[in-house]
Write a protein that holds these residues in place. Sequence first.
Motif, PDB file in Angstrom:
ATOM      1  N   ASP A  15       0.824  -1.208   0.000  1.00 31.10           N
ATOM      2  CA  ASP A  15       0.000   0.000   0.000  1.00 31.10           C
ATOM      3  C   ASP A  15       0.863   1.266   0.000  1.00 31.10           C
ATOM      4  OD1 ASP A  15      -2.417   1.347  -0.146  1.00 31.10           O
ATOM      5  OD2 ASP A  15      -2.608   1.508   2.040  1.00 31.10           O
ATOM      6  N   VAL A  16       1.821   1.292  -0.941  1.00 28.32           N
ATOM      7  CA  VAL A  16       2.698   2.452  -1.120  1.00 28.32           C
ATOM      8  C   VAL A  16       2.671   2.847  -2.597  1.00 28.32           C
ATOM      9  CG1 VAL A  16       4.231   1.860   0.804  1.00 28.32           C
ATOM     10  CG2 VAL A  16       4.750   1.008  -1.477  1.00 28.32           C
ATOM     11  N   PRO A  17       3.071   4.073  -2.920  1.00 25.15           N
ATOM     12  CA  PRO A  17       3.126   4.480  -4.329  1.00 25.15           C
ATOM     13  C   PRO A  17       4.162   3.660  -5.106  1.00 25.15           C
ATOM     14  CG  PRO A  17       3.311   6.384  -2.862  1.00 25.15           C
ATOM     15  CD  PRO A  17       3.393   5.167  -2.011  1.00 25.15           C
ATOM     16  N   LYS A  18       3.932   3.530  -6.409  1.00 23.56           N
ATOM     17  CA  LYS A  18       4.844   2.759  -7.262  1.00 23.56           C
ATOM     18  C   LYS A  18       6.253   3.339  -7.246  1.00 23.56           C
ATOM     19  CE  LYS A  18       1.459   1.018 -10.538  1.00 23.56           C
ATOM     20  NZ  LYS A  18       1.033   1.022 -11.939  1.00 23.56           N
ATOM     21  N   ALA A  19       6.380   4.654  -7.188  1.00 25.38           N
ATOM     22  CA  ALA A  19       7.704   5.285  -7.178  1.00 25.38           C
ATOM     23  C   ALA A  19       8.492   4.856  -5.941  1.00 25.38           C
ATOM     24  CB  ALA A  19       7.577   6.806  -7.227  1.00 25.38           C
ATOM     25  N   GLN A  20       7.824   4.790  -4.816  1.00 23.52           N
ATOM     26  CA  GLN A  20       8.498   4.375  -3.577  1.00 23.52           C
ATOM     27  C   GLN A  20       8.861   2.895  -3.642  1.00 23.52           C
ATOM     28  OE1 GLN A  20       6.262   5.173  -0.032  1.00 23.52           O
ATOM     29  NE2 GLN A  20       7.898   4.490   1.332  1.00 23.52           N
ATOM     30  N   ALA A  21       7.964   2.070  -4.160  1.00 24.83           N
ATOM     31  CA  ALA A  21       8.248   0.640  -4.302  1.00 24.83           C
ATOM     32  C   ALA A  21       9.436   0.426  -5.237  1.00 24.83           C
ATOM     33  CB  ALA A  21       7.021  -0.093  -4.828  1.00 24.83           C
ATOM     34  N   LEU A  25      12.944  -1.427  -4.220  1.00 23.31           N
ATOM     35  CA  LEU A  25      13.454  -2.576  -4.969  1.00 23.31           C
ATOM     36  C   LEU A  25      14.863  -2.311  -5.495  1.00 23.31           C
ATOM     37  CD1 LEU A  25      12.926  -5.390  -6.114  1.00 23.31           C
ATOM     38  CD2 LEU A  25      11.961  -4.289  -8.134  1.00 23.31           C
ATOM     39  N   ASP A  26      15.095  -1.107  -6.027  1.00 22.41           N
ATOM     40  CA  ASP A  26      16.431  -0.753  -6.516  1.00 22.41           C
ATOM     41  C   ASP A  26      17.444  -0.741  -5.382  1.00 22.41           C
ATOM     42  OD1 ASP A  26      15.475  -0.541  -9.105  1.00 22.41           O
ATOM     43  OD2 ASP A  26      15.281   1.657  -9.032  1.00 22.41           O
TER      44      ASP A  26
END
Length: 90
Positions: A15-21, A25-26
Motif C-alpha cells: 500500500d505504497v506508491p509505485k515510485a516508492q516501491a 526494490l532498486d
Amino acid sequence: MNKSELIEAIADKADVPKAQASRVLDAMASVVGDALAEGSQVSLVGFGTFLVRERPARSGRNPRTGETIQIAASKSPSFKAGKALKDRVN
C-alpha cells in the motif's frame, strides 16, 4: 513477472506508491549486490540466501575448432531457496 510488474505488485501489497516501491526494490538489489561483491552473503529467513559460489579453473573445449582451452576460475552469484519458499512452491 518482469521488474515493472514486480514493482506494481509490491506497491499493491505494501500500500505504497509505485515510485516508492521502485526505489525500495532498486535499493535492495544494490545492497545485495554490494554485499556479494564484498564476499558476504545475505540471508532472508523463510525466503533464502544470496551467496557467491567459487568456480575452479578447468579445461574446456572450443566447440568450433575442437581445441582444448583453459577456463579461468571465477565467482558466480547464487541463490539458495529456504525451506519455507520451497514448501510454498511445492
